[in-house]
Enzyme design. Structure first.
Site, PDB file in Angstrom:
ATOM      1  N   GLY A   1      46.222 -76.042 -40.558  1.00  0.00           N
ATOM      2  CA  GLY A   1      47.284 -76.584 -39.713  1.00  0.00           C
ATOM      3  C   GLY A   1      47.265 -75.911 -38.359  1.00  0.00           C
ATOM      4  O   GLY A   1      46.734 -74.808 -38.189  1.00  0.00           O
ATOM      5  N   CYS A   2      47.853 -76.567 -37.371  1.00  0.00           N
ATOM      6  CA  CYS A   2      47.826 -76.033 -36.008  1.00  0.00           C
ATOM      7  C   CYS A   2      48.643 -74.753 -35.899  1.00  0.00           C
ATOM      8  O   CYS A   2      48.171 -73.745 -35.360  1.00  0.00           O
ATOM      9  CB  CYS A   2      48.304 -77.081 -35.011  1.00  0.00           C
ATOM     10  SG  CYS A   2      49.886 -77.834 -35.413  1.00  0.00           S
ATOM     11  N   TYR A   3      49.878 -74.777 -36.412  1.00  0.00           N
ATOM     12  CA  TYR A   3      50.699 -73.564 -36.347  1.00  0.00           C
ATOM     13  C   TYR A   3      50.056 -72.414 -37.123  1.00  0.00           C
ATOM     14  O   TYR A   3      49.989 -71.289 -36.627  1.00  0.00           O
ATOM     15  CB  TYR A   3      52.109 -73.839 -36.871  1.00  0.00           C
ATOM     16  CG  TYR A   3      52.972 -74.710 -35.998  1.00  0.00           C
ATOM     17  CD1 TYR A   3      53.258 -74.375 -34.675  1.00  0.00           C
ATOM     18  CD2 TYR A   3      53.535 -75.882 -36.503  1.00  0.00           C
ATOM     19  CE1 TYR A   3      54.067 -75.176 -33.890  1.00  0.00           C
ATOM     20  CE2 TYR A   3      54.363 -76.683 -35.720  1.00  0.00           C
ATOM     21  CZ  TYR A   3      54.627 -76.331 -34.411  1.00  0.00           C
ATOM     22  OH  TYR A   3      55.445 -77.118 -33.645  1.00  0.00           O
TER      23      TYR A   3
END
Lengths: 336, 336, 336, 336
Positions: free
Chosen positions: D149-151
């Site tokens: 995921g990006c976060y």
């Protein structure tokens, strides 16, 4: 009618203030001060105000200002502000000061964070801190009100009631703050050039921002123990709006509902603080004097969120609210 | 490998150019020029390029540049540019010039619009105008290429084929142009301060923008009759992207389809001009060297729309395209 | 106190209208209509208005509305609007209609551009067109006011006086318009998704936008000859603000000064039209009911620029201005 | 040449991926999957890619995909993704999965946070987590890589080395995250409508965001003790860019310099992590695969800041980096 002057009338806060005051039934704006020499007409400085009021900006001495105005809104930079204000007060003007000069109680703290000696240390600690929700009694009838910083406004409104009630731990508080760019003023700077800010997001002043001691001073009073907040502001690619996301350890046994109720109870008669259930965005309060606050408990932390318009509740709206309290006008006058 | 220098390396066009050149298999960047004295590292001037190339910006004389580079990309302001370029050419450098200095043929026109005497008038009118779609033969092998202005690029690509084919009237052409803010450069200015541009939209330079004579010079050549375009640029609250909406009287009897086919035929082998049916947005071409063009007939007018990225096809991408043409490399190298 | 209802209260224009009406000393808002069934509280539909007024949105019949309100502001879509309005008028309500339904005089033109048969053709051409600067007498005391479209407002205010005075040619007028995104309404659509609009700039509805016949109808009246404007709108990545750049051939012998004086003379007593010398930006009029207009002559063309806030002077502010004219209140009430 | 397919090719991550893959010398894109039925051409789905590659999007079965491609990039939603992937793997395709389906090890955790039963639990915990900086050995030659995921990418890169080295306390970590809007996908939604996001700033998913267990799973491994981060994301009015501001108690006696050196040492050979001294902005890494990280000590807290482009290092760039590692290509191929 109260005769009002604005000093430092070229900036964004002055423009917002004028828009509010032009709607105020008890105010006549009689003078606009600037340190420029060329006496520009207001319509050329703030084209949005063209046709609204026919005044030029003038380079006025404090004595000249005091002759024309009963109350002065000071939008001058720190340091410069206190010098002028001392003279205005001596000339029986009332002053609402947007600068940081009279917010801190301790000259040493001021000098440490602002890197200048305070020009009027004897008044420090004796002025009203202009957050009516917490200090209304001191503001009423005051000669000098220190209008709070924008970040302190949101942070203190969100945290003070919970600290006072002992619902969160005063130690280890983190305040992650985000602000639109008008908070940085109207002077063009390399890092505020449109293409540097637009589509960008950046922290600044981590651990060094001057609003830190202001937040700690007020929160310490309300917590009745010294706080040492970690305060991290970020610049957001938008004009106005400020959101603080505060993290504090919940006092064991305290629920999210209890936190919310503490806030609701504290602000139940306040016209400008709205305790909401949803997660507020800054646009909910844009161009208004409201502060929207909500709270969540995540694990052992309270996450408290406060949103304001940095130019209104964080500056000019708060100033008008303070003005209304000082003079005993209805507190919402010109603000709703 | 061609050794390449960039002069005026602090700006946005230089940064975009570097990003393209770092992907170019036939290029070695050997020098970065600046008029500053303090020799900053590129990583501090353009943080996005940190770790990509290890060079400092240096205040170099043209002779020093010529020693290190075969080809120079000049990102200097007009006036300053021609002085340096003359000396670079004398030292056997090839030059691709981003400034306006060698775009116009007539020293009097230059002086009228740029308010300075041209420092090298003898070369005016003898340089290649760097729009390969129209002037590829002149660019091939050229020593000096005048990289076009951003507005002229979009306007000329949209209009020249229709004028050449006699499908629209060369008189009375209106070019309503809109641009992102990077086109105005990296120097902070009051009117480019973030809160002045954001959520704002304004015309500027109406009737006085310096790209006007450049557009007229090229369109007149292609129309084989003098044009006098009305050119009105507007600043748009975004970083990059430029759109021109041109209005010209359709030659009686000409249909929208014929206009579209004229454009399609003219650009059928061009790698970077896309004639589209839909109404293009600037985001369709952002970060690319494409120019998207479409046409509509409304009443008696042709409405021709052209969209480019002002920093790429309007500046640095065009420069690389020109570089490829000059040296005989594949024209799309480093650009797709 | 005039009892006021708003139909179609979920949209942006309704929100702006409410913010204005809440400041209006002669207005009591008594009903908010919606075609949704779930009776949401206003605070949930427009969080910014939380705490300002305690009303739910209701699905009300025209008869129910007429019982509660003296005057109705209709923010319904075209087609749907006329059906409801006919019934409101029959129930003795006054109506200020934001839709296009009563703006055009000719049912065939309506059907051609809106692709539906008009449900109430007998009233067409008999309603007041709500541009007080041009039609104040018809609006005074009117039962039904057709609030103008946002683009027509700016375009007509900029052009009508020059056409009436014969200073520009009514043939061949080009209106290049640019608007913020609130003009497209609050319903989420693929092309209005944030990342599709942000950092983008695109034309739309070239030659097909429904404001075209509205502009031509009014301008033709004022020019006393049929106009056929070429109208090209563009979407700009900002919330609010609209700018039209109009191009018309100047009548030979007419100077820029004469054009400016014609505009100044025409609007000299108007509280909301400011003829300015500088090139106005939309931010100069944001959140206000002003229209700023300037003019330049470039070659043989007049370039006339008009800026408004599409939600205020282009919609809700104009509606309040019309309301004030209808009822004989001071025209600037709640608007300054 | 590796034959590559992309499933779920209509979204923003697929578009970015295509732009990267079109520059990759070892890749041929052979199929684009969609669940739509109408077989649109890529140029109509992503106008920016017009003319770059001539393919239609097709509704393909996993078996059909497996026939045409050696490696599949899956840009499908969670749940849908695992079903397709299981079949692709059975057909000897390699898969790089953008969805969350194979990131978590524990089916119960997956079901709790994603509210669906995992369709392929037997593979959970056996896939490579696609963060090469931490798990390069597992990725090399893997059949299935779970793209992070990006976060989590930004948060883990910023925190893992400090936790592994025992320099910060694994308990009580706060991660305040801010992201541009492309992270929310391309489907239009009411709260992502342009005027709802623009000039707005809001928290979302406080305490409930699905990236929380992913961050904890990886950080727990690196801390060798369970972490329970408080994770608060915010939506920022910009297209792309993500910044995490993480707060952790510093291990007593540890200095800011030691924290920085720990990070520098850990990433000293990494091509895409830049430990910087200044406070990074997201624009420093926009359109790149870099993650910029810095650290400050404020009071007793470490403030660790990480910036990425959510579409590149947070999605498509990471996928290409993983692809390069899987196949043994130079890790920076197509990424610099």
């Amino acid at each position: 009618m109260i005769r009002v002057a604005i000093l430092g009338a070229t900036g964004y806060t002055a423009r917002e203030l004028l828009e509010l005051l032009l709607r105020h039934p008890e105010v006549e704006v009689t003078a606009l001060g600037t340190r420029q020499e060329d006496r520009p007409h207001l319509a050329n400085v703030h084209p949005a105000l063209r046709g609204r009021i026919d005044l030029c900006l003038e380079n006025l001495s404090p004595a000249e200002v005091a002759e024309r105005a009963d109350c002065v809104f000071g939008c001058l930079p720190h340091g410069a502000s206190a010098e002028v204000i001392a003279e205005l007060l001596d000339n029986d003007c009332r002053v609402i000061d947007f600068s940081a000069d009279y917010r801190l109680n301790d000259p040493d703290v001021y000098e440490k964070w602002y890197q200048v000696k305070h020009p009027d240390p004897k008044r420090m600690g004796k002025t009203a801190y202009g957050l009516p929700e917490l200090f209304r009694d001191q503001i009423r009838g005051a000669d000098l009100v220190a209008n709070p910083g924008c970040y302190p406004t949101a942070a203190i409104l969100a945290l003070a009631p919970l600290l006072r009630a002992g619902k969160v731990n005063p130690q280890g508080i983190v305040i992650d703050a985000k602000s639109g760019v008008t908070g940085a003023g109207r002077s063009p700077k390399a890092h505020l050039h449109f293409p540097e800010i637009n589509e960008n997001l950046m922290p600044y002043g981590v651990g060094t921002h001057r609003h830190t001691p202001e937040i700690d001073q007020i929160l310490s009073t309300w917590a009745e123990v010294e706080t040492n907040v970690v305060f991290t502001p970020h610049l957001i690619p938008m004009d106005r709006g400020e959101l603080i996301t505060a993290y504090a350890d919940v006092t064991p046994g305290t629920t999210e509902n209890q936190l919310r109720e503490t806030l609701q109870e504290f602000y139940k008669d306040e016209p400008f603080v709205r305790i909401v259930d949803h997660l507020p965005g800054t646009k909910d309060v844009a161009h208004t004097n409201f502060c929207d606050v909500t709270v969540r408990v995540v694990g052992s932390k309270a996450v408290i969120i406060g949103a304001i318009d940095n130019l209104i509740k964080g500056a000019s709206g708060a100033a008008v609210q303070n003005f209304n309290v000082v003079y005993g006008f209805k507190e919402t006058m010109a603000l709703l």
